[in-house]
Design an enzyme around this catalytic site. Sequence first.
Site, PDB file in Angstrom:
ATOM      1  N   HIS A 109       0.855  -1.195   0.000  1.00  0.00           N
ATOM      2  CA  HIS A 109       0.000   0.000   0.000  1.00  0.00           C
ATOM      3  C   HIS A 109       0.889   1.242   0.000  1.00  0.00           C
ATOM      4  O   HIS A 109       1.199   1.806   1.045  1.00  0.00           O
ATOM      5  CB  HIS A 109      -0.938  -0.010   1.215  1.00  0.00           C
ATOM      6  CG  HIS A 109      -1.988   1.062   1.192  1.00  0.00           C
ATOM      7  ND1 HIS A 109      -3.294   0.832   1.543  1.00  0.00           N
ATOM      8  CD2 HIS A 109      -1.937   2.373   0.852  1.00  0.00           C
ATOM      9  CE1 HIS A 109      -3.993   1.954   1.430  1.00  0.00           C
ATOM     10  NE2 HIS A 109      -3.175   2.916   1.027  1.00  0.00           N
ATOM     11  N   HIS A 136      -9.737   1.160  -0.348  1.00  0.00           N
ATOM     12  CA  HIS A 136      -9.648   1.935   0.889  1.00  0.00           C
ATOM     13  C   HIS A 136     -11.036   1.908   1.529  1.00  0.00           C
ATOM     14  O   HIS A 136     -11.999   2.365   0.899  1.00  0.00           O
ATOM     15  CB  HIS A 136      -9.296   3.389   0.594  1.00  0.00           C
ATOM     16  CG  HIS A 136      -7.854   3.641   0.285  1.00  0.00           C
ATOM     17  ND1 HIS A 136      -7.227   3.151  -0.831  1.00  0.00           N
ATOM     18  CD2 HIS A 136      -6.913   4.361   0.957  1.00  0.00           C
ATOM     19  CE1 HIS A 136      -5.962   3.566  -0.839  1.00  0.00           C
ATOM     20  NE2 HIS A 136      -5.739   4.302   0.232  1.00  0.00           N
ATOM     21  N   GLU A 156     -12.286   4.419   6.345  1.00  0.00           N
ATOM     22  CA  GLU A 156     -11.344   5.453   6.822  1.00  0.00           C
ATOM     23  C   GLU A 156     -12.092   6.436   7.704  1.00  0.00           C
ATOM     24  O   GLU A 156     -11.525   7.066   8.588  1.00  0.00           O
ATOM     25  CB  GLU A 156     -10.713   6.195   5.641  1.00  0.00           C
ATOM     26  CG  GLU A 156      -9.701   5.367   4.881  1.00  0.00           C
ATOM     27  CD  GLU A 156      -9.056   6.156   3.774  1.00  0.00           C
ATOM     28  OE1 GLU A 156      -8.024   6.804   4.022  1.00  0.00           O
ATOM     29  OE2 GLU A 156      -9.594   6.141   2.651  1.00  0.00           O
TER      30      GLU A 156
HETATM   31 ZN   LIG Z   1      -3.804   4.935   0.891  1.00  0.00          ZN
END
Ligand SMILES: [Zn+2]
Length: 340
Positions: free
Chosen positions: A22, A198, A201
């Site tokens: 990542h 992703h 978050e």
């Molecule tokens: Zn990232």
Amino acid sequence: MSAHYTEQQLSFCTSLPKVELHAHLNGSLRDSTIRELALQKNLDPSLTKVLEKGDRTLSEVFQVFGVIHQVTTDHATLTRITQEVIEDFAADNVQYLELRTTPKDRPEHGMTKRSYTEAVIRGLRLAEQGCTTVVRLLLSIDRREDAAAAMATVQLAAELSPCVVGIDLSGNPTVGTWETWEPALQHARKLGLRLTIHAAEVYNPSETKQILEFRPDRLGHMCCLDDNLEKQFYDSLIPVELCLSSNIITESVGSFPDHHFLPFFQAGHPVVLCTDDSGVFETSLSKEYAIAAQAFGLSQKDLWQLSYQAIQHTFLSREDQQKLRESWNEHYATHSHTWN
Ligand SMILES: [Zn+2]
């Protein structure tokens, strides 16, 4: 960032062969190169002042990203930064790197998604001549993009396989809706591309649920889960890329010891330590391993296991994964008798 580990821990982690899964190209750029490019492009010197400062705050991080965006507008620069970023990971003993970047249409700079990506691939080829690190690309869909732009990135990725192995979904987590990109991601899967998303978050239970139901090959971050989502996540067994410094600096997590790495790790969920944006967050993969060692009391054997197990979560073929394992096994045979 101030030290959250001992020199001995860092030196052990530097010596380990590592897998980075990542890493965003732009965020992994050296400060010295940003300064040099800013000078070449006659950027207002006050904009680069922020680079002088260590221990960056969230707003300073955004300023650095702003400068990077302004200096990476031509193909030659993209080739250069790709080569440098790969060299930096190689110098940190990263033996396999999946580097991700968002192909951009910037007509004002004569740039298309294809020409952008081809410039990045030229940098990858140049780096390959000087180091043994194996590198593959992931093309990112930015959450600001619409369905057509997402589909164009997927199509491009398929055309540039096998150098490009997969698709990432990233960008401002408060922007856009899952329904916009899902058709492109479904199409990517049909084309044989691997997928990493992703996710969580920010706290967005309905989207996180949709992503888990979609079952990408890997997830990134997973910071904000409630009990139901946590259960769904654990049941999924989908490997997760965890970026400790990134989550602290962007204020998703309060402190290293409070990071969700520990419950995930203790639950036996597959986790992979990664940097996210090593340049902007002033870290390296070795430092992230050392931070984990210190914050979670990991032994040298735990750190080895983490690095070794990351191989099976790469988007390489089984055969190429096996080649990596041989190199890891050699390291183990030579060094493991001294480990705690
Ligand atoms: Zn990232």
